[in-house]
Design a protein around this motif. Sequence first.
Motif, PDB file in Angstrom:
ATOM      1  N   PHE A   1       0.834  -1.211   0.000  1.00  0.00           N
ATOM      2  CA  PHE A   1       0.000   0.000   0.000  1.00  0.00           C
ATOM      3  C   PHE A   1       0.861   1.249   0.000  1.00  0.00           C
ATOM      4  O   PHE A   1       1.843   1.340   0.733  1.00  0.00           O
ATOM      5  CB  PHE A   1      -0.904   0.023   1.248  1.00  0.00           C
ATOM      6  CG  PHE A   1      -1.949  -1.070   1.221  1.00  0.00           C
ATOM      7  CD1 PHE A   1      -3.178  -0.850   0.621  1.00  0.00           C
ATOM      8  CD2 PHE A   1      -1.675  -2.315   1.754  1.00  0.00           C
ATOM      9  CE1 PHE A   1      -4.131  -1.863   0.570  1.00  0.00           C
ATOM     10  CE2 PHE A   1      -2.613  -3.336   1.714  1.00  0.00           C
ATOM     11  CZ  PHE A   1      -3.847  -3.100   1.110  1.00  0.00           C
TER      12      PHE A   1
ATOM     13  N   PRO B   1      -6.741   2.899   1.885  1.00  0.00           N
ATOM     14  CA  PRO B   1      -7.921   2.666   1.040  1.00  0.00           C
ATOM     15  C   PRO B   1      -9.245   3.068   1.686  1.00  0.00           C
ATOM     16  O   PRO B   1     -10.278   3.008   1.032  1.00  0.00           O
ATOM     17  CB  PRO B   1      -7.864   1.152   0.789  1.00  0.00           C
ATOM     18  CG  PRO B   1      -7.087   0.599   1.916  1.00  0.00           C
ATOM     19  CD  PRO B   1      -6.116   1.664   2.355  1.00  0.00           C
TER      20      PRO B   1
ATOM     21  N   TRP C   1      -9.438   3.354  -3.200  1.00  0.00           N
ATOM     22  CA  TRP C   1      -8.613   2.177  -2.938  1.00  0.00           C
ATOM     23  C   TRP C   1      -7.676   1.868  -4.098  1.00  0.00           C
ATOM     24  O   TRP C   1      -6.555   1.389  -3.902  1.00  0.00           O
ATOM     25  CB  TRP C   1      -9.451   0.953  -2.538  1.00  0.00           C
ATOM     26  CG  TRP C   1     -10.366   0.406  -3.608  1.00  0.00           C
ATOM     27  CD1 TRP C   1     -11.705   0.606  -3.695  1.00  0.00           C
ATOM     28  CD2 TRP C   1      -9.994  -0.414  -4.717  1.00  0.00           C
ATOM     29  NE1 TRP C   1     -12.203  -0.024  -4.803  1.00  0.00           N
ATOM     30  CE2 TRP C   1     -11.175  -0.671  -5.448  1.00  0.00           C
ATOM     31  CE3 TRP C   1      -8.808  -0.961  -5.175  1.00  0.00           C
ATOM     32  CZ2 TRP C   1     -11.182  -1.443  -6.604  1.00  0.00           C
ATOM     33  CZ3 TRP C   1      -8.805  -1.738  -6.325  1.00  0.00           C
ATOM     34  CH2 TRP C   1      -9.989  -1.964  -7.027  1.00  0.00           C
TER      35      TRP C   1
ATOM     36  N   HIS D   1     -14.043  -3.268   0.894  1.00  0.00           N
ATOM     37  CA  HIS D   1     -13.300  -3.834  -0.239  1.00  0.00           C
ATOM     38  C   HIS D   1     -12.178  -4.736   0.293  1.00  0.00           C
ATOM     39  O   HIS D   1     -11.631  -4.474   1.371  1.00  0.00           O
ATOM     40  CB  HIS D   1     -12.716  -2.684  -1.066  1.00  0.00           C
ATOM     41  CG  HIS D   1     -12.124  -3.119  -2.354  1.00  0.00           C
ATOM     42  ND1 HIS D   1     -10.787  -3.409  -2.494  1.00  0.00           N
ATOM     43  CD2 HIS D   1     -12.686  -3.364  -3.565  1.00  0.00           C
ATOM     44  CE1 HIS D   1     -10.551  -3.793  -3.739  1.00  0.00           C
ATOM     45  NE2 HIS D   1     -11.691  -3.770  -4.409  1.00  0.00           N
TER      46      HIS D   1
ATOM     47  N   SER E   1      -9.178  -4.821  -0.413  1.00  0.00           N
ATOM     48  CA  SER E   1      -7.978  -4.021  -0.109  1.00  0.00           C
ATOM     49  C   SER E   1      -8.110  -3.376   1.271  1.00  0.00           C
ATOM     50  O   SER E   1      -7.123  -3.254   2.008  1.00  0.00           O
ATOM     51  CB  SER E   1      -7.760  -2.932  -1.171  1.00  0.00           C
ATOM     52  OG  SER E   1      -8.805  -1.979  -1.139  1.00  0.00           O
ATOM     53  N   GLN E   2      -9.310  -2.965   1.639  1.00  0.00           N
ATOM     54  CA  GLN E   2      -9.507  -2.355   2.958  1.00  0.00           C
ATOM     55  C   GLN E   2      -9.327  -3.390   4.074  1.00  0.00           C
ATOM     56  O   GLN E   2      -8.782  -3.080   5.138  1.00  0.00           O
ATOM     57  CB  GLN E   2     -10.910  -1.733   3.048  1.00  0.00           C
ATOM     58  CG  GLN E   2     -11.095  -0.553   2.098  1.00  0.00           C
ATOM     59  CD  GLN E   2     -12.507   0.004   2.121  1.00  0.00           C
ATOM     60  OE1 GLN E   2     -13.483  -0.749   2.094  1.00  0.00           O
ATOM     61  NE2 GLN E   2     -12.633   1.314   2.149  1.00  0.00           N
TER      62      GLN E   2
ATOM     63  N   TRP F   1      -5.636  -4.128   4.348  1.00  0.00           N
ATOM     64  CA  TRP F   1      -4.999  -2.928   4.906  1.00  0.00           C
ATOM     65  C   TRP F   1      -5.195  -2.877   6.420  1.00  0.00           C
ATOM     66  O   TRP F   1      -4.262  -2.593   7.174  1.00  0.00           O
ATOM     67  CB  TRP F   1      -5.574  -1.673   4.240  1.00  0.00           C
ATOM     68  CG  TRP F   1      -4.912  -0.404   4.672  1.00  0.00           C
ATOM     69  CD1 TRP F   1      -3.820   0.190   4.115  1.00  0.00           C
ATOM     70  CD2 TRP F   1      -5.309   0.437   5.772  1.00  0.00           C
ATOM     71  NE1 TRP F   1      -3.507   1.346   4.806  1.00  0.00           N
ATOM     72  CE2 TRP F   1      -4.401   1.514   5.823  1.00  0.00           C
ATOM     73  CE3 TRP F   1      -6.339   0.370   6.713  1.00  0.00           C
ATOM     74  CZ2 TRP F   1      -4.491   2.525   6.776  1.00  0.00           C
ATOM     75  CZ3 TRP F   1      -6.435   1.373   7.664  1.00  0.00           C
ATOM     76  CH2 TRP F   1      -5.520   2.440   7.690  1.00  0.00           C
TER      77      TRP F   1
END
Length: 429
Positions: free
Chosen positions: A13, A17, A22, A348, A350-351, A354
């Motif tokens: 990252f 995001p 994101w 998401h 990615s979240q 993260w």
Amino acid sequence: MTKRLLLGQTLGFSGNPFTDDWADAVAFDSGGGVLIAGDRIAEVGHAAALRAAHPDAEVTDYGDALISAGFVDAHMHYPQTAMIASWGKQLIDWLNTYTFPEEARFADKAYADRIAGRTLDLALAHGTTTLASFCTIHHESVDAFFEAAAQRNMAVIAGKTCMDRNAPDNLRDTAQSAYDDSKALLEKWHGVGRASYAITPRFSPTSTPDQLAALGALWAEYPDCLMQTHLSEQLPEIAWMRDLFPQARDYLDTYEAFGLLGPNGLYGHAIHLDPREIDRLAEVGAAVVHCPTSNLFIGSGLFDAAGLAQRGIATGLATDTGGGSSFSMLRTMATAYEVAQLRGVALHPSQLIWLATEGSAAALKMRRQIGHLGVGAMADITVLDLASTPAIAQRAERAMDIWDALFPTIMMGDDRAIRDVWIAGRRAG
Ligand code: GUN
Ligand code: ZN
């Protein structure tokens, strides 16, 4: 210095995001590589370029497995490992019935050693490379945890859990002994190797105002230490807190009034917050920790991950073992997804990743040192097999992109998805 090159799909990252788009926050490479020099990440880039630039590096090719920063469990109780998944109680009864009797066993150093080692090995098997743990009131429990972490070269945060009321006789300290013992342990362990000490009042119902004030004074002496505790987890707990602290404006005020609110404060759960509490957490830059499997298992409520992130409140993710029902941060991400769905928000993938890496590291004030697949970070790395079971493999097979390929592992993965783990540039185990 030993150079190692890990090849595979890489996911890191460059932004957050939750607050950035994101797509702008992620750094993904389907043919990527991570160069490790000594204990740190020296480069992240394309596999072919890294191979050409570092012909002397020892190569591990993970194929299409996903190379991520190691998972960071930002709130857990290692002494509760052996009683995880205990049936049928909500918070206060659960503490009295299951937790306190188990924690009493940690006066025995040999028992504490056994459970500390077991917990860290379970964590590594599940891809977790850093843990922030509560210990028990016994100094033996703190020594055991830091010693076990040092043997594995893991970055951990831990502290003696302080309680001087509303707990059994054999689990109570005093305001003065909590101060003295915490200070001695802090001086013994904080900054030694990869260890960090956190001042640890359990929660305001088990501390007298005198004890909270003593720990507030200690924190003022060592403001660079984290202070970890629990906040607004369950409604009957909040009602109890109101009886015990009639002067308090709200739960956070029971800490604030005694010097236990600050930028290095780490508040576990933080579910049922009043607007003033949210404002104050945001104002001082304190962090909260989302413990979704625990919040469902103990019946606590639905954490507002998206709402608190929008307010700029640093949020970590955690198992809360043994109130939580899994050692797996994958399972924890899955439950965070489900909790958010119940609030009408689809987080998401990615979240979710993260939160389990960068978000937890930021909450622990270790941003870019751990939980980060980027140059200069410690090489604490988890490699995920995105087809670890037949059920996951058949779903991942039809994935259109990395998120569609990763999400089934987040939702259905467990320790079988952990292909490899690296701690400070060395393969764990
Ligand atoms: N609140 C105070 N102590 C605890 C604990 O051990 N687990 C959880 N989930 N909440 C707590
Ligand atoms: Zn907890």
